[in-house]
Design a protein around this motif. Structure first.
Motif, PDB file in Angstrom:
ATOM      1  N   ALA A  25       0.813  -1.221   0.000  1.00  0.00           N
ATOM      2  CA  ALA A  25       0.000   0.000   0.000  1.00  0.00           C
ATOM      3  C   ALA A  25       0.844   1.268   0.000  1.00  0.00           C
ATOM      4  CB  ALA A  25      -0.924   0.008   1.224  1.00  0.00           C
ATOM      5  N   TRP A  26       2.111   1.167   0.345  1.00  0.00           N
ATOM      6  CA  TRP A  26       2.959   2.348   0.491  1.00  0.00           C
ATOM      7  C   TRP A  26       3.039   3.204  -0.775  1.00  0.00           C
ATOM      8  CZ3 TRP A  26       4.509   4.999   4.453  1.00  0.00           C
ATOM      9  CH2 TRP A  26       5.526   5.939   4.297  1.00  0.00           C
ATOM     10  N   PRO A  27       3.142   2.629  -1.989  1.00  0.00           N
ATOM     11  CA  PRO A  27       3.212   3.485  -3.187  1.00  0.00           C
ATOM     12  C   PRO A  27       1.988   4.373  -3.380  1.00  0.00           C
ATOM     13  CG  PRO A  27       3.922   1.258  -3.699  1.00  0.00           C
ATOM     14  CD  PRO A  27       3.326   1.212  -2.324  1.00  0.00           C
ATOM     15  N   TYR A  28       0.883   4.057  -2.717  1.00  0.00           N
ATOM     16  CA  TYR A  28      -0.344   4.833  -2.879  1.00  0.00           C
ATOM     17  C   TYR A  28      -0.617   5.716  -1.661  1.00  0.00           C
ATOM     18  CZ  TYR A  28      -0.718   0.951  -6.112  1.00  0.00           C
ATOM     19  OH  TYR A  28      -0.457   0.018  -7.072  1.00  0.00           O
ATOM     20  N   ARG A  29       0.413   5.984  -0.880  1.00  0.00           N
ATOM     21  CA  ARG A  29       0.236   6.693   0.379  1.00  0.00           C
ATOM     22  C   ARG A  29      -0.309   8.101   0.204  1.00  0.00           C
ATOM     23  NH1 ARG A  29       5.410   6.192  -1.087  1.00  0.00           N
ATOM     24  NH2 ARG A  29       6.753   8.019  -1.205  1.00  0.00           N
ATOM     25  N   GLN A  30      -0.246   8.662  -1.033  1.00  0.00           N
ATOM     26  CA  GLN A  30      -0.790   9.998  -1.229  1.00  0.00           C
ATOM     27  C   GLN A  30      -2.310   9.987  -1.212  1.00  0.00           C
ATOM     28  OE1 GLN A  30       0.826   8.256  -3.456  1.00  0.00           O
ATOM     29  NE2 GLN A  30      -0.202   8.283  -5.451  1.00  0.00           N
ATOM     30  N   LEU A  31      -2.917   8.800  -1.386  1.00  0.00           N
ATOM     31  CA  LEU A  31      -4.370   8.689  -1.328  1.00  0.00           C
ATOM     32  C   LEU A  31      -4.823   8.617   0.124  1.00  0.00           C
ATOM     33  CD1 LEU A  31      -4.957   6.005  -4.119  1.00  0.00           C
ATOM     34  CD2 LEU A  31      -5.183   8.491  -4.324  1.00  0.00           C
ATOM     35  N   LEU A  32      -5.914   9.321   0.431  1.00  0.00           N
ATOM     36  CA  LEU A  32      -6.411   9.331   1.802  1.00  0.00           C
ATOM     37  C   LEU A  32      -6.825   7.935   2.251  1.00  0.00           C
ATOM     38  CD1 LEU A  32      -7.032  11.041   4.254  1.00  0.00           C
ATOM     39  CD2 LEU A  32      -9.287  11.544   3.281  1.00  0.00           C
ATOM     40  N   VAL A  33      -7.461   7.185   1.355  1.00  0.00           N
ATOM     41  CA  VAL A  33      -7.888   5.830   1.711  1.00  0.00           C
ATOM     42  C   VAL A  33      -6.682   4.948   2.019  1.00  0.00           C
ATOM     43  CG1 VAL A  33      -7.929   5.045  -0.703  1.00  0.00           C
ATOM     44  CG2 VAL A  33      -9.348   3.901   1.000  1.00  0.00           C
ATOM     45  N   ALA A  34      -5.567   5.153   1.323  1.00  0.00           N
ATOM     46  CA  ALA A  34      -4.359   4.371   1.588  1.00  0.00           C
ATOM     47  C   ALA A  34      -3.741   4.771   2.930  1.00  0.00           C
ATOM     48  CB  ALA A  34      -3.355   4.561   0.465  1.00  0.00           C
ATOM     49  N   LYS A  35      -3.800   6.036   3.273  1.00  0.00           N
ATOM     50  CA  LYS A  35      -3.279   6.480   4.572  1.00  0.00           C
ATOM     51  C   LYS A  35      -4.038   5.817   5.718  1.00  0.00           C
ATOM     52  CE  LYS A  35      -1.721  11.007   2.899  1.00  0.00           C
ATOM     53  NZ  LYS A  35      -1.915  12.472   2.965  1.00  0.00           N
ATOM     54  N   VAL A  36      -5.360   5.741   5.573  1.00  0.00           N
ATOM     55  CA  VAL A  36      -6.163   5.085   6.607  1.00  0.00           C
ATOM     56  C   VAL A  36      -5.815   3.600   6.679  1.00  0.00           C
ATOM     57  CG1 VAL A  36      -8.503   4.504   7.328  1.00  0.00           C
ATOM     58  CG2 VAL A  36      -8.024   6.762   6.369  1.00  0.00           C
ATOM     59  N   PHE A  37      -5.642   2.966   5.513  1.00  0.00           N
ATOM     60  CA  PHE A  37      -5.279   1.549   5.488  1.00  0.00           C
ATOM     61  C   PHE A  37      -3.924   1.324   6.156  1.00  0.00           C
ATOM     62  CE2 PHE A  37      -3.149  -2.056   3.502  1.00  0.00           C
ATOM     63  CZ  PHE A  37      -4.083  -3.054   3.696  1.00  0.00           C
ATOM     64  N   LEU A  38      -2.947   2.196   5.878  1.00  0.00           N
ATOM     65  CA  LEU A  38      -1.632   2.064   6.508  1.00  0.00           C
ATOM     66  C   LEU A  38      -1.743   2.220   8.023  1.00  0.00           C
ATOM     67  CD1 LEU A  38       0.498   4.124   3.956  1.00  0.00           C
ATOM     68  CD2 LEU A  38       0.662   1.666   4.378  1.00  0.00           C
TER      69      LEU A  38
END
Length: 356
Positions: A25-38
């Motif tokens: 998921a790290w490559p998509y960390r700019q997405l808010l949904v990815a930040k929540v997942f991380l």
């Protein structure tokens, strides 16, 4: 006092799987949904590590301290799951910020209640250290009203998020249904284990298998992200725009693997959702591969002769970039301009006939 128990390997396995999910998921960390997942995966790691340490400790004071520390994850994971489901399904507008802040305060209150249980005994009235037949030192005792309130709050948030994901899975096009189902499975496993533990139906008495279930849940999330590219494009926005476009859209990653294609592309290229995750050169027709092999930018005219005749396409190639302008892949758009070309040819022939 510390001692060794093989049960800690289950929690450590959960840590490794959660780390793997975070890496994907790290490559998509700019997405808010990815930040929540991380954040959710980080909380899972914290929970699992603290649980492993608690299993290895044989004192009341040590176990109570480690339980209180891991309670930070116990109260945060349900809220993070709810937020993840809201952002993923594009339902964030259903929960105003004031409600989100209230939920944060509510979960923080339960955390403080766990930390201060020695003063009021509303979370756990009494705590005892028991040695089980399985060779484990565990904390036993009744639950207080504050504990039941925290469990009710957590299950309500998880239930709401899971309903949103199931509803999304039902409404999704076939391309994203498998992705949503994978995420739903990843959400259900940990809380099924939690319910079994709370009700005393766990296959291993006195051992909370929730971290183990989180390991399996992390595996489900990992499969959904790696196989079905769960965070590349959110399905709600995609369904509204991409799926309804008559033009064929193919999205490749940096390794020329297909990470998305709309129904028009599936029809033109005779592909199915099984093509996701595979290199374009392995699944696409040869005429397309030859045209897009080394093209990253530009507009071209492509002709393909099949059983129904010759079809002319307008091919547009664009480099897919992130917010820092770093290349992330390529986007190809195919538009059928056969009728336009035929009309232009007929017009040209009519003009030449008139001039003659």
């Amino acid at each position: 006092m510390w001692y060794f128990t093989p049960y800690i390997f289950l929690s450590l396995a959960a840590v490794l799987l959660a780390l793997g999910a975070m890496r994907l998921a790290w490559p998509y960390r700019q997405l808010l949904v990815a930040k929540v997942f991380l954040g959710m995966m980080f909380s899972t790691i914290w929970w699992s590590l603290c649980h492993a340490l608690e299993l290895s400790n044989a004192t009341i004071a040590g176990k109570v301290l480690l339980s209180n520390i891991q309670y930070m994850s116990v109260v945060s994971v349900p809220l993070l799951w709810l937020l993840f489901a809201l952002f993923y399904t594009d339902r964030a507008h259903l929960l105003p910020r004031s409600v989100i802040y209230s939920l944060i305060l509510l979960q923080s209150g339960f955390l403080i209640g766990a930390w201060t249980n020695g003063w009021h005994r509303l979370m756990w009235p009494t705590v005892e250290l028991t040695y089980t037949a399985g060779g484990l030192w565990v904390l036993t005792g009744p639950y207080g009203p504050l504990w039941y309130a925290s469990v009710l709050s957590a299950y309500a948030m998880v239930f709401t998020g899971t309903v949103l994901m199931i509803n999304q899975a039902i409404r999704s096009q076939s391309l994203y249904r498998a992705q949503a189902i994978g995420l739903v499975v990843g959400a259900l496993l940990p809380w099924a284990a939690s319910i079994l533990f709370v009700t005393g139906l766990s296959p291993i008495p006195f051992v909370d298998l929730t971290p183990v279930a989180f390991a399996l849940g992390g595996l489900a999330f990992t499969v959904a992200m790696q196989r079905y590219r769960a965070l590349d494009l959110l399905p709600v926005a995609r369904e509204m725009i991409v799926d309804q476009m008559p033009d064929a859209i193919i999205v490749l990653d940096m390794h020329d693997r297909i990470i998305d294609l709309n129904p028009a592309a599936q029809a033109i290229l005779s592909l199915t959702i099984g093509a996701l995750g595979h290199p374009l050169a392995h699944v696409a027709p040869r005429w397309l591969i030859e045209q897009v092999c080394d093209r990253y930018e530009g507009q071209f005219e492509v002709q393909h002769t099949g059983e129904t005749g010759t079809t002319t396409y307008d091919l547009r190639c664009t480099t897919l970039r992130d917010r820092d302008s770093r290349p992330m892949g390529r986007i190809f758009v195919l538009r059928d301009i056969t009728l336009f070309k035929q009309a232009a040819q007929a017009l040209q022939e009519a003009k030449e006939a008139a001039e003659a």
